[in-house]
Write a protein that holds these residues in place. Structure first.
Motif, PDB file in Angstrom:
ATOM      1  N   SER A 165      34.109 -80.381  60.430  1.00  0.00           N
ATOM      2  CA  SER A 165      33.891 -81.774  60.094  1.00  0.00           C
ATOM      3  C   SER A 165      33.651 -81.995  58.615  1.00  0.00           C
ATOM      4  CB  SER A 165      32.673 -82.308  60.855  1.00  0.00           C
ATOM      5  OG  SER A 165      32.843 -82.171  62.233  1.00  0.00           O
ATOM      6  N   THR A 203      32.222 -94.070  62.257  1.00  0.00           N
ATOM      7  CA  THR A 203      33.347 -94.775  62.555  1.00  0.00           C
ATOM      8  C   THR A 203      32.890 -96.075  62.487  1.00  0.00           C
ATOM      9  OG1 THR A 203      34.549 -94.671  63.380  1.00  0.00           O
ATOM     10  CG2 THR A 203      34.110 -92.769  63.954  1.00  0.00           C
ATOM     11  N   HIS A 234      41.344 -87.272  61.830  1.00  0.00           N
ATOM     12  CA  HIS A 234      39.953 -87.712  61.897  1.00  0.00           C
ATOM     13  C   HIS A 234      39.736 -88.851  60.908  1.00  0.00           C
ATOM     14  CE1 HIS A 234      40.029 -84.955  58.465  1.00  0.00           C
ATOM     15  NE2 HIS A 234      38.957 -85.585  58.012  1.00  0.00           N
ATOM     16  N   GLU A 291      44.783 -86.234  58.226  1.00  0.00           N
ATOM     17  CA  GLU A 291      44.598 -84.812  58.474  1.00  0.00           C
ATOM     18  C   GLU A 291      44.997 -84.071  57.206  1.00  0.00           C
ATOM     19  OE1 GLU A 291      46.969 -83.027  61.475  1.00  0.00           O
ATOM     20  OE2 GLU A 291      48.886 -83.825  60.721  1.00  0.00           O
ATOM     21  N   ILE A 349      31.980 -88.787  62.474  1.00  0.00           N
ATOM     22  CA  ILE A 349      33.413 -88.579  62.308  1.00  0.00           C
ATOM     23  C   ILE A 349      34.057 -88.732  63.670  1.00  0.00           C
ATOM     24  CG2 ILE A 349      35.200 -86.836  61.873  1.00  0.00           C
ATOM     25  CD1 ILE A 349      33.523 -85.738  59.643  1.00  0.00           C
ATOM     26  N   ARG A 350      35.121 -89.523  63.737  1.00  0.00           N
ATOM     27  CA  ARG A 350      35.889 -89.623  64.965  1.00  0.00           C
ATOM     28  C   ARG A 350      37.116 -88.715  64.846  1.00  0.00           C
ATOM     29  NH1 ARG A 350      36.705 -95.887  66.431  1.00  0.00           N
ATOM     30  NH2 ARG A 350      37.751 -95.836  64.397  1.00  0.00           N
ATOM     31  N   ARG A 351      37.381 -87.957  65.913  1.00  0.00           N
ATOM     32  CA  ARG A 351      38.512 -87.033  65.913  1.00  0.00           C
ATOM     33  C   ARG A 351      39.562 -87.500  66.917  1.00  0.00           C
ATOM     34  NH1 ARG A 351      38.123 -82.998  62.705  1.00  0.00           N
ATOM     35  NH2 ARG A 351      36.094 -82.473  61.829  1.00  0.00           N
ATOM     36  N   TYR A 352      40.831 -87.331  66.527  1.00  0.00           N
ATOM     37  CA  TYR A 352      41.932 -87.864  67.308  1.00  0.00           C
ATOM     38  C   TYR A 352      42.973 -86.789  67.595  1.00  0.00           C
ATOM     39  CZ  TYR A 352      39.995 -92.039  65.059  1.00  0.00           C
ATOM     40  OH  TYR A 352      39.146 -93.011  64.585  1.00  0.00           O
ATOM     41  N   THR A 405      33.610 -87.934  69.146  1.00  0.00           N
ATOM     42  CA  THR A 405      32.870 -88.424  67.976  1.00  0.00           C
ATOM     43  C   THR A 405      31.811 -87.396  67.628  1.00  0.00           C
ATOM     44  OG1 THR A 405      33.233 -90.741  68.586  1.00  0.00           O
ATOM     45  CG2 THR A 405      31.420 -90.265  67.075  1.00  0.00           C
TER      46      THR A 405
END
Length: 218
Positions: free
Chosen positions: A31, A36, A113, A173, A196-199, A211
């Protein structure tokens, strides 16, 4: 968040563009680079002031900091390199910002993210990194999957000495695509990352996976 699907309108532009280290050293800071708000509106993504409080560093000041830090060859050389995963060193950023020196083994990356309400900047100190980003501000809540509009993808290859600043809710990214060379970079965020939001991404579909909060990476 409720499961839902939305579409992004076509956005506008993203903008391209040292310090003593603390004692925090670790491996695989998923991270830290890597890097967010309940408003549903989607707007353009551009570097803005990093904070509204008196003395808060601006995005331009964060970019200047990471560039000057990346020129500190002794500091960059002090970061241990691990062929199995990223390593990092926590730095004292300007104006209370969160800063990191990060190494990237060949073939490693962050995944998609964002950085929540934080403005940020990063510069490559050694090697090269590629950034894929979205030139739009995503809705910050109320969705699990999102269909991206055409024309919002941006990509840039950053060589040693090159960097960029970005505004809040920046989605990207970062990758070291080299097959043999480590990369090292310097990152700074203000305010310090609240989450941090991760996708994951499949074609034009972006899906929120998890998250993370500071206790997950510090």
């Amino acid at each position: 968040m409720s499961a839902s699907s939305s579409s992004l309108p076509t956005p506008a532009s993203a903008v391209d563009t040292a310090a003593p280290a603390s004692t925090v050293v670790g491996t695989d800071p998923s991270s830290a680079a890597v890097g967010t708000d309940p408003r549903p509106a989607v707007g353009t993504e551009a570097p803005t002031a990093a904070g509204t409080g008196a003395g808060a560093p601006t995005a331009a000041e964060l970019l200047d900091f990471v560039r000057r830090t990346a020129e500190d060859s002794a500091l960059v050389a002090s970061l241990p390199l691990d062929p199995e995963g990223r390593t990092w060193l926590r730095l004292d950023g300007p104006g209370g910002s969160e800063a990191w020196l990060i190494s990237w083994p060949p073939g490693t990356g962050t995944g998609w993210h964002d950085h929540a309400e934080s403005t940020g900047a990063f510069t490559v100190a050694a090697g090269g990194l590629r950034e894929h980003s979205l030139a739009a501000r995503l809705p910050t809540d109320g969705w699990r999957t999102l269909e991206l509009s055409e024309g919002i993808d941006r990509t840039r290859l950053l060589a040693t000495g090159q960097g960029r600043a970005f505004g809040r809710h920046h989605v990207h990214e970062v990758l070291n695509e080299s097959g043999h060379e480590h990369a090292v970079s310097v990152h700074a965020y203000y305010p310090p990352l609240p989450q941090i939001r991760r996708y994951s991404r499949t074609g034009a579909v972006l899906r929120l996976e998890q998250t993370e909060r500071p206790e997950d990476w510090q």
